[in-house]
Scaffold this motif. Structure first.
Motif, PDB file in Angstrom:
ATOM      1  N   ILE A  93      35.570  33.496  41.480  1.00 17.97           N
ATOM      2  CA  ILE A  93      34.976  34.517  40.727  1.00 17.97           C
ATOM      3  C   ILE A  93      35.381  35.651  40.509  1.00 17.97           C
ATOM      4  O   ILE A  93      36.478  36.353  40.867  1.00 17.97           O
ATOM      5  N   SER A  94      35.228  36.467  39.687  1.00 17.27           N
ATOM      6  CA  SER A  94      35.556  37.786  39.056  1.00 17.27           C
ATOM      7  C   SER A  94      34.442  38.904  38.637  1.00 17.27           C
ATOM      8  O   SER A  94      34.591  39.833  38.248  1.00 17.27           O
ATOM      9  N   GLY A  95      33.417  38.525  38.905  1.00 15.91           N
ATOM     10  CA  GLY A  95      32.468  38.941  39.428  1.00 15.91           C
ATOM     11  C   GLY A  95      30.906  39.149  39.415  1.00 15.91           C
ATOM     12  O   GLY A  95      30.333  38.069  39.466  1.00 15.91           O
ATOM     13  N   THR A  96      30.076  39.867  39.952  1.00  9.61           N
ATOM     14  CA  THR A  96      28.671  39.493  40.471  1.00  9.61           C
ATOM     15  C   THR A  96      27.942  38.495  39.329  1.00  9.61           C
ATOM     16  O   THR A  96      27.889  37.146  39.931  1.00  9.61           O
ATOM     17  N   GLU A  97      27.579  38.363  38.281  1.00 11.39           N
ATOM     18  CA  GLU A  97      26.704  37.470  37.157  1.00 11.39           C
ATOM     19  C   GLU A  97      27.868  35.982  37.645  1.00 11.39           C
ATOM     20  O   GLU A  97      26.812  35.074  37.732  1.00 11.39           O
TER      21      GLU A  97
ATOM     22  N   GLY B 158      36.818  45.084  37.118  1.00  7.94           N
ATOM     23  CA  GLY B 158      37.025  43.423  37.354  1.00  7.94           C
ATOM     24  C   GLY B 158      37.331  43.351  38.743  1.00  7.94           C
ATOM     25  O   GLY B 158      38.509  44.473  39.275  1.00  7.94           O
ATOM     26  N   TRP B 159      36.547  42.404  38.896  1.00  9.55           N
ATOM     27  CA  TRP B 159      37.323  41.627  40.778  1.00  9.55           C
ATOM     28  C   TRP B 159      38.707  41.928  41.052  1.00  9.55           C
ATOM     29  O   TRP B 159      39.145  40.892  41.956  1.00  9.55           O
ATOM     30  N   ASP B 160      40.103  41.620  39.960  1.00 13.40           N
ATOM     31  CA  ASP B 160      40.963  41.394  39.581  1.00 13.40           C
ATOM     32  C   ASP B 160      41.947  42.493  40.329  1.00 13.40           C
ATOM     33  O   ASP B 160      42.551  42.368  40.560  1.00 13.40           O
TER      34      ASP B 160
ATOM     35  N   GLY C 158      36.439  54.531  39.850  1.00 17.53           N
ATOM     36  CA  GLY C 158      36.274  53.423  39.513  1.00 17.53           C
ATOM     37  C   GLY C 158      35.509  52.819  40.517  1.00 17.53           C
ATOM     38  O   GLY C 158      34.870  53.608  41.093  1.00 17.53           O
ATOM     39  N   MET C 159      35.013  51.156  40.369  1.00 19.87           N
ATOM     40  CA  MET C 159      34.466  51.067  41.118  1.00 19.87           C
ATOM     41  C   MET C 159      33.901  49.528  40.647  1.00 19.87           C
ATOM     42  O   MET C 159      33.965  48.869  39.227  1.00 19.87           O
ATOM     43  N   SER C 160      34.676  48.777  41.623  1.00 16.59           N
ATOM     44  CA  SER C 160      33.481  47.052  41.247  1.00 16.59           C
ATOM     45  C   SER C 160      32.627  46.285  40.900  1.00 16.59           C
ATOM     46  O   SER C 160      32.250  45.328  41.030  1.00 16.59           O
ATOM     47  N   THR C 161      32.138  46.952  41.902  1.00 13.34           N
ATOM     48  CA  THR C 161      30.408  46.613  42.867  1.00 13.34           C
ATOM     49  C   THR C 161      30.023  47.605  42.299  1.00 13.34           C
ATOM     50  O   THR C 161      30.344  48.985  43.351  1.00 13.34           O
TER      51      THR C 161
END
Length: 323
Positions: free
Chosen positions: A230-234, A135-137, A102-105
Motif C-alpha cells: 500500500i502507498s496511501g491511505t485510500e 507518497g509512502w514510498d 512535507g508529509m506522507s500522512t
C-alpha cells in the motif's frame, strides 16, 4: 595628527580597484565608472586622509608607503562589508521566502498544523508555508531529496544520522481489520494473534519504516506474510475492505481508515509509534527551519500542559532528538 571623517565603502572599493590594477583606466572599466570620475574620487580620498596613496609618473601607477599600509585594511573592511551584506540578504530572503513542509500522512491531531502555522507566521508574516504531500514510498517525505525543508514523518527514519527531529506525538499501534474478520469480535488482541495473518506493507523503498509497521522486531525472526503493498491511505482502506490483509496503524490515524467495514483494536506487546517533525541536520541553524521547529515544540508543550484527555497530546513525550 590629521583628523579625518569616515571614508565611504565606495571610496575603499575605488582605492582597492586602482591598487590591484595599478592602472586608472583598467580600474575604471572594472568599476563601470569613467576614468576622470575615478581619479576625482581617489584625490578626494587622499585629501580626506591627508596623504598621497598613489604615485603617478611615466612608469605608471605605484602605491605609496601610505597606500601600501592602507591596502590590507581596505580589503578586510570590504570583505566584512560583503559578508554583512550577504547576511542581510539572507535574512531578507528568509522573510520573503517559502518554507516547504512535507508529509506522507496529514498530521490532523486536534489542530496541530494550524496551531504551528499560526505561531510561525506571527514571527514570519511574509513567509509562505507550502505543504507538500509525499507518497509512502519516501518515508522522509521529501527530506532526502531536498524537496522539503522540514517534514512530518514516522520513526524510524532511513539514514537517521542525517536528521534531527522533535517528537510531536507518541501513540499506540492499533490493529486495523476488516469488520468481518474473526479477530474483530475481540476487544483487544495479542500480537501473537496477528503474527500469521497476511499484512499490508509499505513499499520496499520505505526500508526500516516498512519493517516497523510490519512489526518485524516483534516476530522473533519469523518473516511476515505480505498480503498486498500500500502507498496511501485510500489504498489501505480499499485493501482492508477487500480482505487482502490486516495492518498496524497509529491511534491518531485510525479515523482515516475506519470509514465503514474496517475496525481497529488495541494490541498488547507492541511498542508505540512516534510521529515527529524532522529536518536535515545541516539545516538546523537556518532561521526558517529553526523557527518552525520551535513553533512545533511550543505548540506540543502547550497541548501537553492543557492535558486534555481527547487531545493528540494525551500520551505525548516532548523531545528534540539529535541521534
Amino acid at each position: 595628527m590629521v583628523m579625518t571623517s569616515d571614508a565611504h565603502v565606495r571610496d575603499l572599493r575605488y582605492f582597492l580597484a586602482v591598487a590591484e590594477e595599478l592602472h586608472f583606466t583598467r580600474a575604471a572599466e572594472r568599476l563601470y565608472v569613467s576614468q576622470p570620475a575615478l581619479s576625482k574620487q581617489i584625490r578626494a580620498l587622499e585629501r580626506q586622509l591627508g596623504t598621497v596613496l598613489f604615485r603617478r609618473d611615466r612608469r605608471g601607477v605605484r602605491l605609496t608607503e601610505a597606500g601600501s599600509a592602507l591596502l590590507p585594511h581596505a580589503r578586510r573592511v570590504l570583505d566584512a562589508w560583503t559578508e554583512g551584506a550577504a547576511a542581510v540578504a539572507a535574512v531578507r530572503a528568509a522573510r520573503l521566502g517559502t518554507l516547504v513542509v512535507g508529509m506522507s500522512t496529514s498530521p490532523g491531531r486536534g489542530g496541530l498544523l494550524p496551531a504551528i502555522r499560526s505561531r510561525f507566521t506571527t514571527a514570519h508574516p511574509h513567509v509562505a508555508v507550502r505543504l507538500r504531500q509525499v507518497g509512502w514510498d519516501d518515508p522522509t517525505a521529501g527530506l532526502a531529496d531536498g524537496a522539503a525543508d522540514l517534514a512530518f514523518v514516522w520513526l524510524p527514519l532511513p539514514g537517521a544520522h542525517r536528521y534531527a527531529w522533535t517528537v510531536v506525538a507518541e501513540e499506540p499501534r492499533l490493529a486495523a481489520l476488516p469488520a468481518t474478520h474473526p479477530l474483530a469480535a475481540r476487544a483487544e488482541l495479542d500480537f501473537a494473534d496477528l503474527a500469521d495473518e497476511p499484512f499490508l506493507a509499505l513499499p520496499p523503498s520505505a526500508g526500516v519504516l516498512r519493517d516497523f509497521w510490519l512489526a518485524t522486531a516483534e516476530r522473533a525472526g519469523r518473516a511476515p506474510r505480505v498480503g498486498a503493498e500500500i502507498s496511501g491511505t485510500e489504498e489501505t482502506y480499499e485493501a482492508l475492505v477487500a480482505g487482502l490483509g490486516v495492518c498496524l496503524v497509529a491511534a491518531g490515524n485510525a479515523p482515516l481508515i475506519t470509514l465503514g467495514g474496517v475496525v481497529t483494536r488495541p494490541v498488547r506487546g507492541l511498542s508505540p509509534s512516534r510521529y515527529v517533525l524532522a529536518w536535515r541536520r545541516e539545516d538546523g541553524e537556518r532561521a526558517l527551519v529553526r523557527d518552525y521547529a520551535r513553533a512545533a515544540r511550543e505548540v506540543v508543550a502547550a497541548g501537553a500542559r492543557a492535558g486534555s484527555a481527547d487531545s493528540w497530546t494525551a500520551s505525548l513525550r516532548i523531545a528534540t532528538v539529535e541521534p
